[in-house]
Write an enzyme that holds these catalytic residues in place. Sequence first.
Site, PDB file in Angstrom:
ATOM      1  N   GLU A 127      30.549  31.797  37.849  1.00  0.00           N
ATOM      2  CA  GLU A 127      30.190  30.900  36.747  1.00  0.00           C
ATOM      3  C   GLU A 127      29.924  29.475  37.202  1.00  0.00           C
ATOM      4  O   GLU A 127      29.360  28.672  36.450  1.00  0.00           O
ATOM      5  CB  GLU A 127      31.311  30.890  35.698  1.00  0.00           C
ATOM      6  N   GLU A 169      43.458  47.738  48.435  1.00  0.00           N
ATOM      7  CA  GLU A 169      44.381  46.600  48.470  1.00  0.00           C
ATOM      8  C   GLU A 169      45.497  46.759  49.499  1.00  0.00           C
ATOM      9  O   GLU A 169      46.224  45.815  49.775  1.00  0.00           O
ATOM     10  CB  GLU A 169      45.014  46.393  47.098  1.00  0.00           C
TER      11      GLU A 169
END
Length: 303
Positions: free
Chosen positions: A86, A117
């Site tokens: 953004e 992960e």
Amino acid sequence: MKASDLEVLSTESLCESTEHIDEMGTLEALKAINKEDQRVAEAVSAILPDIARLVDMASMRMKRGGRIFYIGAGTSGRLGVLDASECPPTYGVDSSLVQGVIAGGVEALTTSKEGAEDCLEEGANDLRKRGVSEVDVVIGLAASGRTPYVIGALSFARSTGALTGSISCVSDAGLSEYADCPIECVTGPECIMGSTRMKAGTAQKMILNMISTELMVKHGKVYRNLMVDVQPTNEKLVARACRIVTLASGCSPERAEALLEETGWDVKTAICMSVSGKSLQECRESIYAQEGNVARAIKSLQE
């Protein structure tokens, strides 16, 4: 991670207020979730000094040409990618300035890759590929505070001399040991046990919003509370650019559009010209001299 390890995490505890959510009516269930969500803002408020410390230290690295990296797995990784993505449309910065890195790569944004992960080395490798160095900032994201991928990334970042930060949602997070600026926002049990996309995710989103917003403010991307480096690349953003110049300087919409056309749709210069009454060249030189800060540029021209 063993089941016994999960038991010590507050995010993996049972939430008493929603223990019978499966028996509640729709409105009752939503009220219970909303009540728990209200605790998130309080948790973030309690650790604002820690967020401020990270922002101030990160800002100094950015002034030296450093980049900001968010790195995480699962929900945390997706939130980092979201906040980073953004920044260019909102503040007109290059996409390399704030980068989101997620375990498992781009595919993990839409397809769960939970096993990604667990590898320490992969976190280090993903940063190594991006050439992280001593001027950069690496912020590790892990609600549990103990994700191996993120720990590996922060450990590598430290070895390069980069500034390290962390955002966890438990106290005494293992991740904090690898961070120069650790942030522990304790959000407590989730409405659905272990679903850290909820309260923990909301807290991480709020904190990331604060970090990126204040960094952009400090680096001249905002005048008053207006995004003055917005790039008018579509009809909506053209209208927004005109409105920003109007609000910032008090000129008419017609004058704002004329100034933007004269400046090549440079919002900062258009505002500076309207407020100061100076020429395009004078305003551009002043903005450059003041490192993009419009308020200081206007003040300099009016002295």
